[in-house]
Design an enzyme around this catalytic site. Structure first.
Site, PDB file in Angstrom:
ATOM      1  N   GLU A 234     -17.382  36.505 -13.408  1.00 40.01           N
ATOM      2  CA  GLU A 234     -18.706  36.646 -13.473  1.00 40.01           C
ATOM      3  C   GLU A 234     -19.389  35.709 -14.701  1.00 40.01           C
ATOM      4  O   GLU A 234     -20.378  36.103 -15.423  1.00 40.01           O
ATOM      5  CB  GLU A 234     -19.484  37.886 -13.678  1.00 40.01           C
TER       6      GLU A 234
ATOM      7  N   ILE B 242       0.802  46.310 -32.652  1.00 41.36           N
ATOM      8  CA  ILE B 242       1.234  47.683 -32.924  1.00 41.36           C
ATOM      9  C   ILE B 242       2.249  48.313 -32.257  1.00 41.36           C
ATOM     10  O   ILE B 242       3.014  48.958 -33.126  1.00 41.36           O
ATOM     11  CB  ILE B 242      -0.207  48.660 -33.280  1.00 41.36           C
TER      12      ILE B 242
END
Length: 379
Positions: A363, A337
């Site tokens: 993680e 954008i």
């Protein structure tokens, strides 16, 4: 599930927002460019209660639940993903492991320092050749009288250089056998405990990531967390909750990128009108808003289950998987954008884009989240 946020959640959210805009935002690009870890800023956050958010007050923590914790990480990550990551790692991993699995003596000794920011924590599971394959780790802990002797190297450790307190998972049994790992607390300054290479990263550059090395590092048995052989089970429990915080980190990055793109699309004019008027742009904004809303609900569900003491193995993995992928898609669309400006460091979205990718890796990768989700579904 009650969708109305409590007054406490809103107060924590506003406090985190105020701190992020006053103490973090002015330095974001300077820290990112130089890979500077703002340890003093993190310590200041400890004084304000952001480093022991779900730790009970009797251990020096703030005594909040996971809704407050997630709200704080979102607001910090909207300004800087690096600081958000450091707050998440300190709370969920090192501090959380000691709180959930440590003895009463260990909690009283370490949690007040960690919660106050007097000590920064790190958590070490990953090794150079064992990422998701943690059962084959090479770092060992060998019993010698009343002590344990640690040898090996851990990598990708958040706060690996600056942390004063480390929670380490080391192999105490044979490779690839059940119950072959044990968790230990190691304090900075212990002979044989040192830091190695600091990673030069794509994103999250102000969150320190480094190796930690053990060379005949001797620690007392009092530093062992829980039973011998219980380390990997503990690590999975810690990661279940930690994934909620990474989901919140992802949501904050997505929101930061979206809000920047939304504002820019209304200010940038082409063909005598704001580019937000064009369907190609407005539909991107609609997709971004929808995915952010969905991620927020998944995180709220997981946080609610965590507060109730229910298993969050599946809900945490779902929230982490979806929110992290949303962060990448939203920040990618935000750069699009902005066009050419989005590709420069003069505007914020390129940093959101770089920071977002870590969320799909740290993680537990998105692929590992799918493994966890599938196993839960097929039980």
């Amino acid at each position: 599930m009650n969708f109305q946020q409590s007054e406490t959640v809103e107060q924590v959210r506003q406090a985190a927002k105020d701190f992020a805009h006053q103490s973090i935002k002015p330095h974001v690009m300077e820290w990112d460019e130089s890979q500077y870890f703002p340890k003093s800023t993190l310590q200041e956050m400890g004084k304000l209660g952001f480093l022991g958010m779900f730790i009970p007050e009797n251990y020096g923590g703030s005594g909040f639940g996971y809704h407050e914790y997630a709200a704080a990480i979102v607001e910090i990550a909207k300004v800087c993903g690096s600081v958000g990551l450091s707050v998440a790692a300190h709370n969920s991993l090192c501090t959380g492991h000691i709180y959930y699995c440590g003895s009463e003596e260990q909690k009283k000794k370490y949690l007040p320092r960690l919660a106050a920011g007097e000590a920064i924590g790190c958590w070490a599971l990953t090794e150079p050749n064992t990422g998701s394959d943690a059962g084959n780790m090479k770092t060992t802990a060998v019993k010698d009288g009343n002590d344990w002797v640690l040898n090996g190297t851990k990598c990708w450790i958040t706060h690996g250089i600056s942390a004063e307190i480390a929670v380490i998972i080391a192999r105490t049994g044979e490779p690839r056998t059940s119950g072959n790992a044990t968790a230990f607390i190691v304090e900075r300054g212990t002979p044989g405990f040192s830091s190695g290479k600091k990673e030069n990263k794509l994103g999250m550059r102000a969150s320190e990531t480094a190796e930690i090395i053990f060379d005949n590092c001797r620690i007392p048995d009092a530093n062992r967390i829980g039973e011998v052989g219980d380390g990997f089970r503990q690590a999975l429990k810690v990661l279940d909750g930690g994934r909620i915080s990474i989901a919140a980190l992802s949501l904050g990055i997505a929101k930061g990128a979206y809000e920047a793109a939304l504002q820019y699309a209304q200010e940038r004019h082409q063909f005598d009108q704001p580019i937000a008027n064009f369907q190609g742009i407005s539909f991107k904004l609609a997709d971004m808003a929808t995915e952010i809303a969905a991620a927020e609900l998944l995180i709220a569900k997981a946080a609610d289950m965590k507060n109730r003491g229910e298993s969050v193995t599946e809900s945490g993995a779902i929230a982490k998987y979806y929110a992290s992928e949303v962060a990448v898609r939203v920040s990618n669309d935000a750069v699009q954008i902005f066009g050419g400006y989005g590709y420069t460091k003069d505007f914020p979205v390129e940093k959101f884009y770089r920071d977002s990718k870590l969320c799909t890796i740290g993680e537990g990768t998105s692929e590992i989240q799918k493994v966890v989700i599938a196993r839960q579904a097929l039980k």
